[in-house]
Design a protein around this motif. Structure first.
Motif, PDB file in Angstrom:
ATOM      1  N   ASP A 115      63.016 146.804  41.985  1.00  0.00           N
ATOM      2  CA  ASP A 115      62.164 147.991  42.129  1.00  0.00           C
ATOM      3  C   ASP A 115      61.241 148.019  40.927  1.00  0.00           C
ATOM      4  O   ASP A 115      61.712 148.025  39.782  1.00  0.00           O
ATOM      5  CB  ASP A 115      63.003 149.275  42.151  1.00  0.00           C
ATOM      6  N   VAL A 120      57.784 149.812  39.099  1.00  0.00           N
ATOM      7  CA  VAL A 120      56.815 150.914  39.071  1.00  0.00           C
ATOM      8  C   VAL A 120      55.739 150.566  38.055  1.00  0.00           C
ATOM      9  O   VAL A 120      56.034 150.140  36.937  1.00  0.00           O
ATOM     10  CB  VAL A 120      57.491 152.248  38.704  1.00  0.00           C
ATOM     11  N   VAL A 141      56.626 155.755  33.806  1.00  0.00           N
ATOM     12  CA  VAL A 141      57.023 154.648  34.693  1.00  0.00           C
ATOM     13  C   VAL A 141      58.529 154.396  34.605  1.00  0.00           C
ATOM     14  O   VAL A 141      59.177 154.061  35.601  1.00  0.00           O
ATOM     15  CB  VAL A 141      56.235 153.323  34.453  1.00  0.00           C
ATOM     16  N   VAL A 157      63.247 155.990  41.758  1.00  0.00           N
ATOM     17  CA  VAL A 157      63.121 155.256  43.023  1.00  0.00           C
ATOM     18  C   VAL A 157      64.274 154.267  43.218  1.00  0.00           C
ATOM     19  O   VAL A 157      64.675 153.997  44.351  1.00  0.00           O
ATOM     20  CB  VAL A 157      61.760 154.513  43.185  1.00  0.00           C
ATOM     21  N   GLU A 204      55.967 150.498  43.430  1.00  0.00           N
ATOM     22  CA  GLU A 204      55.310 151.810  43.495  1.00  0.00           C
ATOM     23  C   GLU A 204      54.226 151.870  42.430  1.00  0.00           C
ATOM     24  O   GLU A 204      54.452 151.516  41.266  1.00  0.00           O
ATOM     25  CB  GLU A 204      56.321 152.943  43.277  1.00  0.00           C
ATOM     26  N   ASP A 245      51.866 151.635  36.287  1.00  0.00           N
ATOM     27  CA  ASP A 245      50.718 152.513  36.047  1.00  0.00           C
ATOM     28  C   ASP A 245      49.636 151.625  35.443  1.00  0.00           C
ATOM     29  O   ASP A 245      49.714 151.257  34.271  1.00  0.00           O
ATOM     30  CB  ASP A 245      51.112 153.645  35.092  1.00  0.00           C
ATOM     31  N   ARG A 271      60.177 157.230  36.638  1.00  0.00           N
ATOM     32  CA  ARG A 271      59.951 157.060  38.078  1.00  0.00           C
ATOM     33  C   ARG A 271      60.749 155.861  38.622  1.00  0.00           C
ATOM     34  O   ARG A 271      61.285 155.918  39.737  1.00  0.00           O
ATOM     35  CB  ARG A 271      58.452 156.877  38.346  1.00  0.00           C
ATOM     36  N   CYS A 272      60.818 154.801  37.823  1.00  0.00           N
ATOM     37  CA  CYS A 272      61.568 153.629  38.262  1.00  0.00           C
ATOM     38  C   CYS A 272      63.047 153.971  38.402  1.00  0.00           C
ATOM     39  O   CYS A 272      63.717 153.536  39.342  1.00  0.00           O
ATOM     40  CB  CYS A 272      61.365 152.479  37.278  1.00  0.00           C
ATOM     41  N   SER A 327      61.328 147.556  30.597  1.00  0.00           N
ATOM     42  CA  SER A 327      59.992 148.162  30.702  1.00  0.00           C
ATOM     43  C   SER A 327      59.090 147.503  29.678  1.00  0.00           C
ATOM     44  O   SER A 327      59.563 147.008  28.645  1.00  0.00           O
ATOM     45  CB  SER A 327      60.066 149.668  30.452  1.00  0.00           C
ATOM     46  N   LEU A 385      51.738 154.251  40.340  1.00  0.00           N
ATOM     47  CA  LEU A 385      51.561 155.656  39.974  1.00  0.00           C
ATOM     48  C   LEU A 385      50.084 156.044  40.064  1.00  0.00           C
ATOM     49  O   LEU A 385      49.210 155.277  39.685  1.00  0.00           O
ATOM     50  CB  LEU A 385      52.076 155.914  38.552  1.00  0.00           C
TER      51      LEU A 385
END
Lengths: 160, 757
Positions: free
Chosen positions: B648, B650, B595, B602, B711, B652, B598-599, B620, B713
């Motif tokens: 933003d 992300v 995550v 993005v 987003e 999971d 990915r963060c 996080s 995951l």
């Protein structure tokens, strides 16, 4: 001393304490519980209704000041939930707990009646009286634009 | 997405018996056939106890007659199928998600489902809607309930048609036989299905065949909400009902000194003034004086006219001194709860050390619907309608307080206008029941004002943390010490409890995921004179805050990018074993890294050119078994106040049931976290809360709303929490952005303290 006003198109007579805020008269006397209590001091907008077409906070409006006025609540905004704002709220799936949403919808519908194509800033300006503790503000903005588009007859059917 | 029509209705006056199923959601056009009217199938499980499946029964009346009657999540009779949701809806999508789990396996068309809200009853298993557990705990049992019912309906059809069950299939509320073209509705098959054996391990559908799970669905109550027809606790109306408001002692252990009710009783519409005694844990009630009247306004007016002197007590908690005590605690040695390596040695050998203390205030929940409950006490018992997260605890407490058998207490669950943990506490329900007990036969609706809600909460605990880091010559982190101090939530249930519990420390601290040679974690307890409770994300909020802010400081000291630092310190994917509420779980550092990575992608971390004056922070966190990373862009306005532009995020959260709910919860978590970080502060003076309403306990408003991009995951892991995990990373991401904006680190929340909000 009875106080008369029109609520959702019907003549109503209130024979209660004239100090009673419209909020409690609607909820307790008429059973119109769609209008919500949130703060009792004009700080959260959950109790927003239309008085003569304008968004007002019913928690601080004593009925003594409303003789002869026209009140519209969430229950009377449309006969079947088909007001463009209500439809947009459904389409965008705005609500979470939903408790503040009648107030948000009444503020938004009053805004669109005066400003059919509001900018984000105008939406923020009109709706900053309405607190949403669940945090649906982003969707509220989207839904107001969606409703504005429908009112202008240019909805594309795919807002999101 | 079209919504199923599943109203919770409030048909005032319709119910002549006073014992009706007012909050049983019913479709007007498909009214449930009453008890005994038709044979049918009732199915459900106490979680993981398939053996206790109820195989027959027609309705709640028939269920009650069966000694083995277990939980029941599905009822099928001649009129069709009803899904029974046993978890409370407070905006987090419980009613929709539970219905999705059942409907998927039962092959019901989503547009036609109908839902009943369950009363508080042990047969449903765990109804305590907290801890982001609804989908987590019900993912398996609700799907199995649906699959078992489907299997039995197919078998019933096959038996009737004298064909092999394998030749039949369930689809859209019917069983079909392809060979002959025959079909039957579930309602037609219910009576026969009820006579069949329940499959012990019903076959669940393959994920690739899911039609409902994993697809975005609007919350089932939205059509009612936008029409003003949804019924929350505060909206309940019962025939002959009176309205109550309570003036409470400002301190939780205070008592009534003197009361003159005359002026209050003289207010038109006021019927009664009733003193209410306070109660210690676990009831945990303030002493109060109730005013009962013909309507809410009369009750409020009467309440203002009360002449009361309280004995509030002396030398009770005051926020400034409480903060000093917390700081003294974390400056000293605490009780170790995780030790690895040798922190003292790391410190002795360090080329450089960093140290910081963090403070956070008490916080109150402020759901938009304040607390409200309606109760009626008769010779038979007590019936309650309330917006409660935990109806069984409410039932138990009311039974104990009123000296009734559990069976004599009924709790109907309404919609909750927000909960955030506050409505898991039954104090307001007990108050309503105690008033009703003194006015037998009259339904009493107790409504709390906003002031009551702010001043008589169960607060997120004021806290302090001290962190120390040791670095070697190359800037590598060699040791981490963290000492956390706060009054424990256990004090709410057990008098005298002061030490933070394992589950509180496990929220974002015990499970510190970084590979650090020496780790020393310590805790200290302190007694508070206010009630402590869980508020969305609980201790994760302050633990994640301190950890993420301190990580940024360490990365800066090491000359590293904070995202890169996190990824390096997590290293190769490892599975760390911890426990949550005595159950083991694994923290997969690979998922946390994913995550984070990915963060960064993005948000184009380190690549995107931010607008002038805008800075970006990162954080996080792992909580409620879910992994979240977030970036946050902020600037300062001309007055030096912080403005947040974009987030933003992300996430999971394992297998996703309703992606739109996941998005909504993350969007809402950002707002919740920003309200806390900007303004959230409850202060106490001699045990009494000083704030009262939204003017002195403000909330984020729409003009302060940043753009939030979420987003999710893809994952096949079991579903994990959604309602809470979005909150913890937001405040530290904000504070990390502020550090870049101002060159100064903020260690105290809220930001109003530093003039930043």
């Amino acid at each position: 001393m009875a106080i008369r006003m029109k609520v959702n198109g019907e003549e109503r007579v209130f024979d209660i304490d004239p100090d009673t805020p419209l909020l409690w008269a609607l909820r307790d006397t008429l059973g119109l519980t769609g209008t919500k209590y949130g703060c009792g001091m004009n700080r959260c907008g959950a109790c927003t209704v239309h008085v003569d077409g304008r968004a007002r906070r019913s928690c601080i409006l004593p009925i003594s000041r409303l003789e002869g006025r026209e009140i519209v609540t969430i229950e009377g905004l449309s006969p079947d939930g088909g007001h463009p704002v209500q439809k947009a709220w459904e389409k965008i799936n705005v609500p979470q707990c939903g408790y503040c949403q009648p107030g948000q919808i009444m503020s938004a519908s009053a805004l669109l009646a005066e400003t059919p194509q509001p900018s984000d800033e105008q939406i923020d300006g009109a709706l900053q009286v309405n607190i949403c503790r669940c945090g649906t503000y982003q969707r509220i903005r989207l839904a107001v634009h969606e409703a504005a588009a429908e009112l202008a007859g240019e909805t594309d059917g795919e807002a999101r | 997405m079209s919504a199923a029509r599943t109203p919770i209705r409030n048909p005032a006056g319709e119910d002549a018996t006073g014992k009706g199923r007012v909050f049983k959601a019913e479709l007007d056009r498909r009214r449930f056939v009453q008890a005994g009217a038709a044979a049918g199938l009732t199915l459900g499980f106490t979680p993981h106890v398939l053996a206790r499946l109820n195989t027959a029964g027609t309705s709640s009346a028939a269920d009650a007659a069966k000694s083995f009657a277990p939980a029941a999540y599905i009822r099928i009779d001649a009129s069709g199928t009803t899904l029974i949701v046993h978890r409370s809806e407070m905006g987090q999508g419980a009613r929709t998600s539970c219905a999705m789990l059942l409907a998927e396996e039962l092959e019901l068309p989503w547009e036609e489902i109908r839902i009943e809200q369950a009363d508080g009853d042990p047969k449903y298993g765990n109804q305590n809607t907290d801890g982001s557990t609804t989908v987590r705990l019900n993912w398996q049992p609700l799907r199995e309930a649906g699959a078992a019912a489907r299997t039995m309906l197919v078998a019933a059809a096959a038996q009737g048609w004298d064909v092999a069950a394998g030749e039949c299939r369930a689809e859209a509320g019917r069983v079909l036989h392809a060979g002959s073209g025959r079909s039957a509705t579930y309602g037609e098959l219910a009576a026969v299905a009820a006579t069949l054996d329940v499959p012990e391990k019903p076959m669940l559908k393959d994920k690739k065949d899911h039609k409902i799970l994993g697809t975005p669905r609007a919350l089932v109550d939205v059509p009612d909400i936008v029409r003003g027809q949804a019924v929350y606790g505060i909206d309940v109306v019962r025939p002959g009902m009176l309205y109550a408001s309570i003036e409470r002692c400002p301190t939780i252990k205070g008592t009534l000194g003197s009361l003159d009710p005359e002026a209050a009783l003289a207010v038109p519409g006021v019927k009664k003034v009733l003193p209410l005694e306070g109660a210690a844990q676990p009831f945990n009630l303030n002493a109060g004086v109730a005013v009962v009247a013909e309507n809410t306004f009369a009750a409020l007016k009467g309440r203002k006219a009360l002449q009361i002197e309280w004995k509030t007590g002396e030398g009770l908690e005051s926020s400034g001194a409480f903060r000093d005590k917390l700081q003294q605690l974390v400056d000293g040695d605490g009780k170790p709860f995780r030790s690895e390596g040798d922190f003292a040695a790391a410190k002795a050998a360090a080329a450089r050390t960093l140290s910081a203390s963090f403070h956070g205030p008490h916080l109150v929940h402020a759901p938009m619907e304040p607390l409200a409950a309606t109760a009626v006490v008769t010779d038979e018992g007590c019936e309650i309608w309330a917006p409660c997260q935990d109806p069984m605890t409410a039932r138990q407490r009311v039974a104990a307080a009123l000296e009734l058998d559990l069976a004599q207490v009924t709790v109907h669950v309404t919609l909750l206008g927000g909960g955030f943990g506050r409505k898991s506490k039954p104090d307001f329900i007990l108050e309503a029941a105690k008033i009703a007990q003194q006015m037998k036969g009259t339904p009493i609706k107790l409504t709390w004002t906003r002031e009551d809600e702010v001043r008589h909460g169960f607060y997120r605990a004021q806290n302090a943390q001290k962190l120390e880091a040791t670095l070697d010559e190359s800037g590598r982190l060699t040791g981490w010490r963290q000492h956390t101090a706060f009054p424990t939530i256990l004090s709410t249930f057990m008098p005298g409890a002061t030490d933070p519990s394992g589950f509180e420390l496990g929220m974002g601290l015990t499970n510190l995921p970084y590979r650090i040679p020496s780790i020393q974690l310590e805790s200290s307890g302190i007694a508070s004179d206010v009630r402590i409770g869980w508020l969305r994300s609980v201790c994760n909020t302050f633990h994640a805050h301190a950890v993420n802010c301190f990580v940024d400081e360490i990365a800066e000291a090491a000359g590293k990018d904070p995202v890169q630092w996190r990824l390096e310190m997590l290293g190769e994917p490892r599975k760390l074993e911890f426990s949550d509420r005595d159950k083991p779980y694994g923290l997969d550092t690979g998922r946390l890294s994913a995550v984070i990575r990915r963060c960064a992608e993005v948000s184009r971390w380190g690549e995107k050119t931010l607008a002038e004056g805008v800075q970006r922070g990162f954080a996080s966190h792992f909580s409620f078994l879910t992994y979240v990373a977030a970036t946050l862009d902020a600037s300062l306005d001309e007055e030096g106040k912080v403005k947040v532009h974009e987030v933003d995020l992300v996430v999971d959260c394992g297998t996703v049931v309703n992606p739109d709910t996941v998005r909504a919860q993350m969007e809402g978590a950002v707002v919740f976290a920003l309200s806390m970080a900007f303004f959230g502060e409850i202060t106490v003076e001699n045990g009494a809360v000083q704030q009262s309403n939204f003017h002195d306990y403000p909330m984020l408003r729409i003009d302060q709303m940043p753009r939030v991009n979420v987003e999710i995951l893809d994952s096949d892991a079991p579903p994990s929490g959604v309602g809470e995990p979005g909150v913890p990373p937001i405040a530290p991401a904000l504070v990390n952005a502020i550090a870049k904006l101002t060159g100064k680190r903020v260690y105290d929340l809220p930001l109003t303290r530093a003039g930043l909000a």
